[in-house]
Design a protein around this motif. Structure first.
Motif, PDB file in Angstrom:
ATOM      1  N   THR A  36       0.829  -1.203   0.000  1.00  0.00           N
ATOM      2  CA  THR A  36       0.000   0.000   0.000  1.00  0.00           C
ATOM      3  C   THR A  36       0.864   1.255   0.000  1.00  0.00           C
ATOM      4  OG1 THR A  36      -1.755  -1.188   1.181  1.00  0.00           O
ATOM      5  CG2 THR A  36      -1.862   1.212   1.166  1.00  0.00           C
ATOM      6  N   SER A  37       1.899   1.269   0.818  1.00  0.00           N
ATOM      7  CA  SER A  37       2.810   2.426   0.835  1.00  0.00           C
ATOM      8  C   SER A  37       3.468   2.611  -0.526  1.00  0.00           C
ATOM      9  CB  SER A  37       3.885   2.237   1.912  1.00  0.00           C
ATOM     10  OG  SER A  37       3.303   2.168   3.195  1.00  0.00           O
ATOM     11  N   THR A  38       3.838   1.497  -1.157  1.00  0.00           N
ATOM     12  CA  THR A  38       4.457   1.569  -2.482  1.00  0.00           C
ATOM     13  C   THR A  38       3.477   2.104  -3.501  1.00  0.00           C
ATOM     14  OG1 THR A  38       5.924  -0.283  -1.964  1.00  0.00           O
ATOM     15  CG2 THR A  38       5.596   0.238  -4.295  1.00  0.00           C
ATOM     16  N   LEU A  39       2.227   1.645  -3.434  1.00  0.00           N
ATOM     17  CA  LEU A  39       1.219   2.087  -4.389  1.00  0.00           C
ATOM     18  C   LEU A  39       1.054   3.603  -4.334  1.00  0.00           C
ATOM     19  CD1 LEU A  39      -2.145   0.415  -5.234  1.00  0.00           C
ATOM     20  CD2 LEU A  39      -2.094   2.833  -4.668  1.00  0.00           C
ATOM     21  N   PHE A  40       0.960   4.174  -3.134  1.00  0.00           N
ATOM     22  CA  PHE A  40       0.713   5.607  -3.043  1.00  0.00           C
ATOM     23  C   PHE A  40       1.990   6.418  -3.259  1.00  0.00           C
ATOM     24  CE2 PHE A  40      -3.133   3.978  -0.936  1.00  0.00           C
ATOM     25  CZ  PHE A  40      -4.038   4.520  -1.821  1.00  0.00           C
ATOM     26  N   TRP A  41       3.157   5.848  -2.993  1.00  0.00           N
ATOM     27  CA  TRP A  41       4.393   6.510  -3.427  1.00  0.00           C
ATOM     28  C   TRP A  41       4.428   6.603  -4.948  1.00  0.00           C
ATOM     29  CZ3 TRP A  41       8.412   3.384  -5.813  1.00  0.00           C
ATOM     30  CH2 TRP A  41       9.458   4.173  -6.305  1.00  0.00           C
ATOM     31  N   LEU A  42       4.106   5.499  -5.630  1.00  0.00           N
ATOM     32  CA  LEU A  42       4.069   5.528  -7.094  1.00  0.00           C
ATOM     33  C   LEU A  42       3.029   6.523  -7.596  1.00  0.00           C
ATOM     34  CD1 LEU A  42       4.347   1.712  -7.919  1.00  0.00           C
ATOM     35  CD2 LEU A  42       6.026   3.468  -8.509  1.00  0.00           C
ATOM     36  N   ALA A  43       1.871   6.551  -6.948  1.00  0.00           N
ATOM     37  CA  ALA A  43       0.824   7.481  -7.367  1.00  0.00           C
ATOM     38  C   ALA A  43       1.339   8.914  -7.340  1.00  0.00           C
ATOM     39  CB  ALA A  43      -0.396   7.333  -6.465  1.00  0.00           C
ATOM     40  N   HIS A  44       1.992   9.304  -6.265  1.00  0.00           N
ATOM     41  CA  HIS A  44       2.488  10.676  -6.152  1.00  0.00           C
ATOM     42  C   HIS A  44       3.607  10.947  -7.153  1.00  0.00           C
ATOM     43  CE1 HIS A  44      -0.010  11.951  -2.849  1.00  0.00           C
ATOM     44  NE2 HIS A  44       0.334  10.892  -2.138  1.00  0.00           N
ATOM     45  N   GLU A  45       4.454   9.953  -7.424  1.00  0.00           N
ATOM     46  CA  GLU A  45       5.507  10.149  -8.414  1.00  0.00           C
ATOM     47  C   GLU A  45       4.914  10.373  -9.802  1.00  0.00           C
ATOM     48  OE1 GLU A  45       8.623  10.650  -8.089  1.00  0.00           O
ATOM     49  OE2 GLU A  45       8.840  10.213  -5.963  1.00  0.00           O
ATOM     50  N   PHE A  62      -6.162  -0.477   2.813  1.00  0.00           N
ATOM     51  CA  PHE A  62      -6.494   0.691   3.617  1.00  0.00           C
ATOM     52  C   PHE A  62      -6.782   1.883   2.718  1.00  0.00           C
ATOM     53  CE2 PHE A  62      -3.936  -1.780   6.712  1.00  0.00           C
ATOM     54  CZ  PHE A  62      -4.882  -1.866   7.719  1.00  0.00           C
ATOM     55  N   LEU A  63      -7.559   2.818   3.248  1.00  0.00           N
ATOM     56  CA  LEU A  63      -7.886   4.026   2.502  1.00  0.00           C
ATOM     57  C   LEU A  63      -6.629   4.830   2.191  1.00  0.00           C
ATOM     58  CD1 LEU A  63     -11.104   5.218   4.350  1.00  0.00           C
ATOM     59  CD2 LEU A  63     -10.940   4.692   1.916  1.00  0.00           C
ATOM     60  N   PRO A  64      -6.656   5.559   1.092  1.00  0.00           N
ATOM     61  CA  PRO A  64      -5.489   6.384   0.748  1.00  0.00           C
ATOM     62  C   PRO A  64      -5.372   7.601   1.641  1.00  0.00           C
ATOM     63  CG  PRO A  64      -7.275   6.802  -0.775  1.00  0.00           C
ATOM     64  CD  PRO A  64      -7.716   5.656   0.099  1.00  0.00           C
ATOM     65  N   GLU A  65      -4.287   8.355   1.416  1.00  0.00           N
ATOM     66  CA  GLU A  65      -4.087   9.594   2.140  1.00  0.00           C
ATOM     67  C   GLU A  65      -5.199  10.590   1.799  1.00  0.00           C
ATOM     68  OE1 GLU A  65      -0.298  10.788   0.778  1.00  0.00           O
ATOM     69  OE2 GLU A  65       0.752   9.065   1.624  1.00  0.00           O
ATOM     70  N   GLU A  66      -5.346  11.581   2.641  1.00  0.00           N
ATOM     71  CA  GLU A  66      -6.461  12.517   2.510  1.00  0.00           C
ATOM     72  C   GLU A  66      -6.425  13.303   1.204  1.00  0.00           C
ATOM     73  OE1 GLU A  66      -6.590  15.012   5.901  1.00  0.00           O
ATOM     74  OE2 GLU A  66      -7.020  13.409   7.317  1.00  0.00           O
ATOM     75  N   ASN A  67      -5.229  13.488   0.615  1.00  0.00           N
ATOM     76  CA  ASN A  67      -5.162  14.328  -0.579  1.00  0.00           C
ATOM     77  C   ASN A  67      -5.464  13.575  -1.868  1.00  0.00           C
ATOM     78  OD1 ASN A  67      -2.882  12.810  -0.444  1.00  0.00           O
ATOM     79  ND2 ASN A  67      -1.445  14.461  -0.889  1.00  0.00           N
TER      80      ASN A  67
END
Length: 268
Positions: A36-45, A62-67
């Motif tokens: 999950t952490s990897t997925l949202f790191w990739l998303a932001h990149e 788990f739900l993503p970060e608020e932004n």
């Protein structure tokens, strides 16, 4: 987009820029120890690169970060394009209050969504591991969309060279059968080679066309592997190996590409 503007790890994904221009690139994450952490790191990149992103799962997560806004729907491939705001949206089938996670879609629904080309990148968490740093897939796992262009297998690097057993490996009996390790044996390069190459191992059900990337998370020192990673890269059909800690900065400290040795970029 110039490769000079692409972070070094993502060069493994972006060598063919036409992939992102002509279709939605589907990236499925499997394994354990930080999907999950990897997925949202990739998303932001990808967002920083100017790409439109949809994040989802074929299991639960788990739900993503608020932004990152969240969209709940029954059939995402049937929604109008306006339902997927730029630059990113996380799309799920529903919310499970008992375990505090969202439910995702079947692999065929992911493929149908990708065919609509509503985003440049579709990031899919396609496996579950119950918080363990390492796992072996059960009969029904992982749930990978057959249209996946990349499969990233995540492993918690803290498990390397450590005694293995039910305390740190999800589905330990399956893992033991595949690798030949007995309880309290250390996880070494030979066992990893067996696990990567086994049809029911690390890249089980990865589509034949998908590029295979192994992410060793929470491990920023290549020396911990005693020089064995280039051998694994060459002998296990991998396209790239990443080492790092996706919750730290830089998230990736070493990138090994097939036939290209080690690439280190301290500016990540």
């Amino acid at each position: 987009m110039s490769h000079a503007n692409i972070p070094a790890p993502l060069n493994s994904l972006c060598k063919d820029n036409n992939l992102f221009n002509q279709k939605t690139a589907v990236i499925s994450l499997v394994g354990a120890g930080g999907k999950t952490s990897t997925l949202f790191w990739l998303a932001h990149e990808f967002i920083r690169m100017g790409k439109r992103v949809i994040a989802t799962t074929t299991t639960q997560m788990f739900l993503p970060e608020e932004n990152i806004p969240v969209l709940l729907c029954r059939s995402p491939h049937k929604l109008p394009a306006a339902a997927f705001p730029a630059p990113a949206v996380a799309c799920f089938a529903g919310w499970d209050p008992e375990n505090g996670k969202v439910r995702g879609f079947s692999p065929p629904e992911i493929d149908a969504l990708a065919k609509r080309h509503l985003a440049d990148v579709l990031l899919v968490e396609a496996d579950g591991a119950h918080g363990f740093p390492f796992k072996a897939p059960a009969l029904h796992e992982p749930c990978i969309a057959q249209g996946s262009d990349f499969v990233i297998a995540v492993m918690g690097g803290q498990a390397m060279n450590q005694p293995q057993g039910p305390h740190n490996v999800h589905r330990w009996p399956l893992f033991s059968a595949i690798t030949g390790l007995r309880q309290d044996d250390c996880l070494d390069i030979a066992a990893l080679r067996r696990f990567i190459n086994h049809p029911h191992g690390m890249f089980k059900q990865a589509p034949p066309q998908a590029k295979r990337i192994w992410l060793i998370n929470r491990c920023s020192h290549i020396e911990n592997f005693n020089g064995g990673l280039p051998e694994l890269l060459a002998r296990c059909g991998l396209d790239a190996i990443w080492l790092g800690a996706v919750r730290e900065f830089p998230p990736i400290t070493h990138v090994l590409l097939r036939d290209e040795g080690v690439v280190t970029d301290k500016n990540l």
